[in-house]
Structures are given as C-alpha cells and as structure tokens.
Motif scaffolding. Structure first.
Motif, mmCIF file in Angstrom:
data_model
loop_
_atom_site.group_PDB
_atom_site.id
_atom_site.type_symbol
_atom_site.label_atom_id
_atom_site.label_comp_id
_atom_site.label_asym_id
_atom_site.label_seq_id
_atom_site.Cartn_x
_atom_site.Cartn_y
_atom_site.Cartn_z
ATOM 1 N N LEU A 263 0.811 -1.216 0.000
ATOM 2 C CA LEU A 263 0.000 0.000 0.000
ATOM 3 C C LEU A 263 0.843 1.265 0.000
ATOM 4 O O LEU A 263 0.310 2.362 -0.165
ATOM 5 N N CYS A 264 2.165 1.120 0.233
ATOM 6 C CA CYS A 264 3.053 2.279 0.200
ATOM 7 C C CYS A 264 3.518 2.603 -1.214
ATOM 8 O O CYS A 264 4.268 3.566 -1.419
ATOM 9 N N LEU A 265 3.104 1.796 -2.187
ATOM 10 C CA LEU A 265 3.470 2.021 -3.585
ATOM 11 C C LEU A 265 2.205 2.145 -4.424
ATOM 12 O O LEU A 265 1.146 1.632 -4.039
ATOM 13 N N PRO A 266 2.280 2.825 -5.560
ATOM 14 C CA PRO A 266 1.090 2.942 -6.430
ATOM 15 C C PRO A 266 0.579 1.571 -6.840
ATOM 16 O O PRO A 266 1.348 0.649 -7.094
ATOM 17 N N PRO A 275 6.619 -5.293 -20.829
ATOM 18 C CA PRO A 275 7.052 -4.220 -19.909
ATOM 19 C C PRO A 275 6.251 -4.179 -18.614
ATOM 20 O O PRO A 275 6.804 -3.958 -17.528
ATOM 21 N N GLY A 276 4.940 -4.405 -18.734
ATOM 22 C CA GLY A 276 4.109 -4.400 -17.530
ATOM 23 C C GLY A 276 4.470 -5.529 -16.581
ATOM 24 O O GLY A 276 4.485 -5.349 -15.356
ATOM 25 N N LYS A 277 4.780 -6.698 -17.125
ATOM 26 C CA LYS A 277 5.173 -7.833 -16.279
ATOM 27 C C LYS A 277 6.508 -7.569 -15.593
ATOM 28 O O LYS A 277 6.701 -7.938 -14.430
ATOM 29 N N ILE A 278 7.432 -6.916 -16.313
ATOM 30 C CA ILE A 278 8.735 -6.613 -15.721
ATOM 31 C C ILE A 278 8.587 -5.631 -14.573
ATOM 32 O O ILE A 278 9.176 -5.811 -13.506
ATOM 33 N N VAL A 279 7.779 -4.593 -14.783
ATOM 34 C CA VAL A 279 7.560 -3.601 -13.721
ATOM 35 C C VAL A 279 6.886 -4.251 -12.517
ATOM 36 O O VAL A 279 7.254 -3.990 -11.362
ATOM 37 N N LEU A 280 5.901 -5.114 -12.764
ATOM 38 C CA LEU A 280 5.227 -5.804 -11.668
ATOM 39 C C LEU A 280 6.174 -6.728 -10.921
ATOM 40 O O LEU A 280 6.138 -6.829 -9.687
ATOM 41 N N PHE A 281 7.060 -7.408 -11.672
ATOM 42 C CA PHE A 281 8.060 -8.285 -11.055
ATOM 43 C C PHE A 281 9.007 -7.484 -10.160
ATOM 44 O O PHE A 281 9.307 -7.887 -9.031
ATOM 45 N N LEU A 282 9.485 -6.340 -10.646
ATOM 46 C CA LEU A 282 10.380 -5.501 -9.852
ATOM 47 C C LEU A 282 9.661 -4.949 -8.619
ATOM 48 O O LEU A 282 10.256 -4.845 -7.542
ATOM 49 N N ARG A 283 8.403 -4.605 -8.776
ATOM 50 C CA ARG A 283 7.633 -4.097 -7.633
ATOM 51 C C ARG A 283 7.489 -5.162 -6.554
ATOM 52 O O ARG A 283 7.640 -4.884 -5.364
ATOM 53 N N GLU A 284 7.198 -6.399 -6.982
ATOM 54 C CA GLU A 284 7.064 -7.486 -6.018
ATOM 55 C C GLU A 284 8.388 -7.766 -5.314
ATOM 56 O O GLU A 284 8.423 -7.973 -4.098
ATOM 57 N N SER A 308 22.532 -2.414 7.101
ATOM 58 C CA SER A 308 22.879 -1.829 5.808
ATOM 59 C C SER A 308 21.602 -1.432 5.076
ATOM 60 O O SER A 308 20.870 -2.301 4.582
ATOM 61 N N PHE A 309 21.336 -0.138 5.019
ATOM 62 C CA PHE A 309 20.134 0.331 4.336
ATOM 63 C C PHE A 309 20.277 0.246 2.824
ATOM 64 O O PHE A 309 19.288 0.191 2.109
ATOM 65 N N GLY A 310 21.505 0.245 2.324
ATOM 66 C CA GLY A 310 21.717 0.100 0.893
ATOM 67 C C GLY A 310 21.605 -1.324 0.400
ATOM 68 O O GLY A 310 21.718 -1.574 -0.804
ATOM 69 N N SER A 311 21.398 -2.274 1.327
ATOM 70 C CA SER A 311 21.289 -3.680 0.926
ATOM 71 C C SER A 311 20.057 -3.919 0.053
ATOM 72 O O SER A 311 20.016 -4.890 -0.700
ATOM 73 N N LEU A 312 19.071 -3.035 0.148
ATOM 74 C CA LEU A 312 17.861 -3.192 -0.657
ATOM 75 C C LEU A 312 18.191 -3.194 -2.139
ATOM 76 O O LEU A 312 17.723 -4.054 -2.895
ATOM 77 N N GLY A 313 19.023 -2.249 -2.572
ATOM 78 C CA GLY A 313 19.368 -2.174 -3.983
ATOM 79 C C GLY A 313 20.153 -3.374 -4.458
ATOM 80 O O GLY A 313 19.886 -3.922 -5.543
ATOM 81 N N VAL A 318 20.882 -9.142 -6.988
ATOM 82 C CA VAL A 318 21.505 -10.458 -6.854
ATOM 83 C C VAL A 318 20.497 -11.565 -6.524
ATOM 84 O O VAL A 318 20.733 -12.729 -6.888
ATOM 85 N N VAL A 319 19.393 -11.252 -5.852
ATOM 86 C CA VAL A 319 18.437 -12.313 -5.519
ATOM 87 C C VAL A 319 17.783 -12.892 -6.775
ATOM 88 O O VAL A 319 17.721 -14.122 -6.931
ATOM 89 N N PRO A 320 17.294 -12.051 -7.719
ATOM 90 C CA PRO A 320 16.805 -12.658 -8.973
ATOM 91 C C PRO A 320 17.904 -13.412 -9.733
ATOM 92 O O PRO A 320 17.635 -14.445 -10.363
#
Length: 633
Positions: A263-266, A275-284, A308-313, A318-320
C-alpha cells in the motif's frame, strides 16, 4: 469486534489448536527469559484453568490448548528436555564434511576456480566460511551475506525447481511430485548439518507441499506458529538463537506485513505485455526485500549493532540472479555426478559467467560505498527499536485503513445484488489513493531509522594494556606501542567492538609505531577513501615503514578530546627527563611509563618523588597495566 478483526486481520489470527498451544508455550518461554518470578504463578493459573475449561460448556478448544501449552512448557523445563539437542546432530557433522568434499571435487572437475569457487561453495553448502575475508566483508556490508548461509532461499529454489519439473510429467500422478521434493529437502538439510534457518525452511516447504494433498490451506500465522512449535520440540537448545530469529523475522514479515508495504506504492494491475510484467516483477521484489529487511532489523541492531540500508538495492539485483544461478548450479553438479558429456560443459560455462557477475556486483557495490551501513551503539539501539515498533504499528493499522476506504468507495457491489444503491457523495479524503499518504510516511521512517546513529556523537576511545594503547579522536586512530604483544586485546577490540574502535565516520588519519599494527588499522579503512598513514619512528630506528606510510617523529604527547585528557609517554633511560619536567611544570594529565626490556619501573616510586622532580600536582605516573580497558557502550 471479532468480525472487524476477521475482515481486516485474518492472517494475524490463528485458527488451529496447535497454534494456540504454541502460543501458550511461547508465553511460558517469555516469562522464563524475562520475568522468571512470574512463571510459576502463570503456570498455576494455566493448570487450574484446564479442569474448569473442560467442565464449562462455553469454553473453547483454543483456550484449552493455550493452557495446555503453558503446562507443557513447564513440564519440559522441570524435567530437562528443554535443553536437549536435536537427534542426529553429531552424525550430521560427518555428512556435512562428506558433502563439502563431494561439491568441491565436482567444482574442480568443472573448472571453477578462485572467487567463483568460493561463491559456489557458499551458495550450495550455505557456509560463508568458504569466502575470503575481503569478499565476506563486502557481502556483509552489502547485506547479502544471507545468500551464503543455509536459508529458505536455497531450499525454496531447490524444491520449487524439482516440483516444477516433476509436475510436468503426467505419469507421476498427483502425490509423487509433492512428496519427493520433501524427501530431497530432508536429505539436503541433513547433508548441511541441520542448520536452524534451513530446518525452518524445510518445515515451511513441507507443510506447503503436503497440505495440498489434503486440499487445505493454512493461514500465514498458523504456518509460522506451527513451524516454531515443531522446531522447538525437535531442537530446544538451538531454538530462538540469532539464526532462528533472523529466519522467522524475515519470513514472518513477508507473510504478514508485505500486504501493508504494497500500500506504500502505487497500485498496479497485472498486464499481459512484457514491460508491464517486468515492472510488476520488480515491484514485487522490492516489497519482498523491504519486508524481509524490516523483519530482521531489530535482531541485527540488537545483536550486531549494524544495519545496511543500501542492501535493498543490491538484493534487488543479486536475488533474482541467484534465482537463475542456483537451479543451474544444482543441475550441473548432478550432471557432473552422472558424467553427462557436452551438456555439462555448456552449463558450466554459463554458471561460471553468472558467478563472475555475482562477484563483480558485490565488489563494485562495496567499492562505491552504496551499502549505507549504519551502526547503533548505547541508547541508539533502544531508540531505533522503539521507532521500528512505531513503524510496525503504522503498517498494521494501514490494513484497516485500506478496508475502510474500499467500503467507502462502494467498490464491493456484489453484496447488493442486481440493484445497488445510488452512489452517495464520497468525501474528498477517501478519493485520494492510499499510497499518496503512506509512501511519504514509509520513506520518512526509513530516513529516521538511518539517521538515529547521527543524533549522538560518540566520545573518544582510549584503552590499552602493558604493551599497546589505542586512541581514537574523531577521524584519527592511534595505535601506540607494539601490537604483536597485545593480540588478545586487539582481537577483541577490533572484532567484537570494531564499530566502537573504528568509529561510525570514515577515518582520515592513522598513526602507528610498529609494523604489526598495520593489520589492525586496515580493518578500519574503507575503500577508496583518502587516508593519511603516519609511521612514528625514533631517530636511530633503521626499519623501513610499510609501503605508503609517511615517516614522522615518534609522538610523545597524546590528547583524548572528549575528556580533555593529556597523556605523555615516557621511556625511562631513553627520553630526556629535562624535557619531561619542562612539559609537566603546569597543567594536569597522566605520564605513561613505557615498558623496558628486563626492567619493571614502579609508578609508585615515580609518584613518590614527583614533587622533588618539580612535576606539578596534577600529573600522575601510571603503568601500562593501569590503562583503562575496552569501553563497552
């Protein structure tokens, strides 16, 4: 009230009686750990309530299960089984060594060398000990060290790959593709020595696969509590350790709090175009990484004082990548075992290429200092965890807000049948998307959590022993004396209390007097940061300093900025007594008597003749054994 909770927080409410029994057990465990004086009265209340609940007509089985859980924990605690270890734990050490030799020999056959081999061993065996120190530190700062520890990611990818392959074979039927991965997972768990985080993942995966045989689906909280109960009964001695808490913190946050973080994201609708699937995948992936990091934050801050707050990026990258690399790595090891020609060589080339990408991403991320690592000491830990709790309450309350907004907009029209009521005037506040409000709040909480360590400036650090002293003033680090004689103290200081010694801001200057101190200073040096190294020597010393160090005169005076302490080091028989008298006619401070070979200078003797020498009353002679110990904040 019950209807409101069921509609908004269904995933938070246990449904099975076993979950309530585990809750009762956890309540006893909590009191035994934090409020031991209340454990016996609490157990007595639970025991007395059991016959009352059994005789009362309106009693529920869930309340009875809760009381039985309390009593069961007390019995475990009284008769000793609560301290036992898991069965086959000793035997699994032999299996782990055999597995390590097997994997390493297959990697050698495949031509995997150097860092790629270390990463492969870490990924397959879930052991970061295979990594070299520099890469391990880079992975730790980048927040991806969990990739090289046996965790749910590894087992989940392995079992999902096997299940996805087997279910495409119609002749295997419905049950075999679900039962066989569970057996493979248990063998993988045994081969790695039954690590607690991997055991949690196996229980999770097994329940998810086997529940489909009964055509049932458990609630998220039942899955969490059921796994906790099973693991506690299996291995009480290792339950609720750091690995256990990190594993359940990450998974629990993903299952329960990810919907709130969504709910914190559009809002986005599933689209058929690429393109829509890629954006949805990145959002998830973004919300999953956020949820996992949020769940592990209090454990990391409490036990390690760092996050490490930069670990998100880096995790988003690397996880995918590991989601593709791990199935290939497992497959090629199996092909190497079967000696399948041609195919295995092709896969090895692809695996080696992906391993290099993973290694370069980790090193580059560390070199660019995008980890945004923050250190929490003293009361900053309490402030960070308190702010985390407030953020947790906000995320829990966000679910309720979404439900009310949907009801206000009249979006659920099915309940009105074919004749929905006329639309009423909707307040302007409820027409604004939720993420407009929630996104700034979520970002603000993250910035506040990252900024807490900067609210307080930690004082200077000064400690030592007979041979070496350590002084850190702001962005300067001083190691006086010969570090090779103080390895025990320095290992503890730069290991357990490294943040305290190195500071939270990058060093700009370092001073040492012996080559053996260079290693300890290197532990505090951040990459690509300009740093001036000074090597103090006397006029008669012939030894060359380490490469890149500036030769300076050996210091005699030192200052501790936060306490305004002045220290003069005096080597009897070498330093000029006249110079010492000139410096100590006024003021105050301490005079450190440096140790001499085959000579023990008694500070009391020097203090006895201090006035006769003309030294001011504010000065005091001390020996190296009188220096303060390592400060613990």
């Amino acid at each position: 009230m019950s209807r409101f909770l069921e509609e908004n927080y269904r995933d938070f409410i246990p449904a099975s009686r076993f979950s309530y029994a585990v809750l009762g057990l956890l309540s006893g465990l909590f009191l035994e750990s934090f409020l031991p004086d209340l454990l016996l009265p609490w157990t007595a209340i639970g025991a007395l309530a059991i016959p009352f609940l059994r005789s009362h007509k309106r009693s529920t089985a869930k309340t009875l299960s809760f009381c039985l859980g309390i009593l069961f924990f007390f019995l475990l605690l009284s008769f000793g089984p609560s301290k036992r270890s898991a069965p086959l734990l000793e035997e699994s050490k032999i299996w782990k060594e055999a597995s390590s030799r097997f994997v390493e020999s297959r990697l050698d056959r495949g031509g995997i060398r150097g860092l790629a081999k270390e990463i492969s061993l870490g990924l397959v065996l879930g052991d970061s000990g295979a990594l070299n120190k520099e890469f391990k530190q880079n992975a730790k700062e980048g927040g991806i060290l969990h990739l090289f520890a046996a965790s749910g990611l590894h087992l989940g990818i392995l079992l999902a790959s096997i299940y996805a392959f087997l279910k495409r074979i119609p002749s295997l039927g419905f049950k075999f593709p679900r039962i066989f991965p569970v057996c493979v997972g248990w063998m993988y768990l045994a081969a790695l020595g039954f690590p607690m985080s991997l055991a949690r993942a196996w229980v999770f995966s097994s329940v998810l696969l086997l529940q489909s045989l009964a055509y049932r689906k458990q609630r998220s909280v039942d899955l969490l509590l059921g796994s906790i109960g099973i693991l506690y009964f299996w291995d009480p001695s290792r339950s609720f350790g750091v690995s256990f808490l990190l594993s359940f913190g990450a998974v629990g946050s993903i299952l329960l709090l990810k919907p709130s973080l969504d709910l914190c994201l559009p809002e986005m609708q599933a689209e058929d175009n690429r393109p829509g699937k890629i954006v949805l995948f990145l959002r998830e992936n973004l919300t999953v990484s956020l949820a996992a990091g949020f769940g592990t934050f209090p454990v990391l801050v409490h036990y390690f004082g760092a996050y490490s707050f930069g670990s998100l990026g880096l995790n988003l990258l690397v996880v995918p990548l590991c989601g593709i690399l791990l199935p290939l790595l497992y497959s090629v090891l199996f092909l190497e075992f079967l000696h399948v020609p041609f195919l295995k060589e092709t896969v090895w080339v692809l695996v080696n290429y992906m391993l290099e990408i993973l290694g370069k991403l980790t090193v580059t991320w560390a070199d660019l200092e995008w980890s945004i690592q923050r250190f929490y000491l003293a009361d900053s830990k309490e402030k960070a965890i308190l702010l985390w709790v407030l953020f947790l309450l906000f995320l829990i309350g966000l679910r309720c807000f979404r439900k009310r907004k949907l009801e206000s907009n009249g979006m659920d029209r099915k309940t009105f049948g074919k004749n929905p009521p006329a639309p009423s005037k909707i307040p302007f506040l409820f027409r604004i998307p939720i993420w407009i409000f929630s996104l700034p709040i979520c970002i603000s909480f993250h910035f506040l959590l990252a900024g807490i360590p900067e609210w307080k400036q930690f004082p200077s650090v000064f400690f030592g022993d007979r041979f070496t002293f350590v002084l850190r003033n702001g962005k300067e680090l001083v190691l006086g004396g010969k570090c090779k004689y103080s390895k025990k103290m320095l290992k503890e200081a730069f290991g357990k209390y490294r943040v305290l010694v190195c500071g939270t801001s990058p060093l700009e200057k370092a001073y040492a007097e012996d080559e053996s101190c260079a290693f300890w200073i290197s532990l505090c040096v951040r990459k690509k940061r300009p740093l001036r190294f000074e090597y103090g020597i006397t006029g008669t010393r012939k030894a060359l300093p380490p490469e890149g160090w500036d030769v300076v005169a050996k210091r005699k005076e030192f200052y501790v900025d936060s306490t305004s302490l002045r220290m003069i080091r005096f080597e009897a028989g070498k330093d000029s007594l006249a110079d010492l008298l000139q410096k100590t006619k006024q003021g105050s401070g301490i005079i450190l008597l440096a140790p001499r070979y085959r000579s023990r200078d008694d500070p009391e003797d020097w203090n006895r003749f201090r006035k006769r020498l003309g030294i001011a009353d504010g000065w005091k002679f001390i020996g190296g054994n009188e220096l303060p110990g390592i400060p613990v904040l």
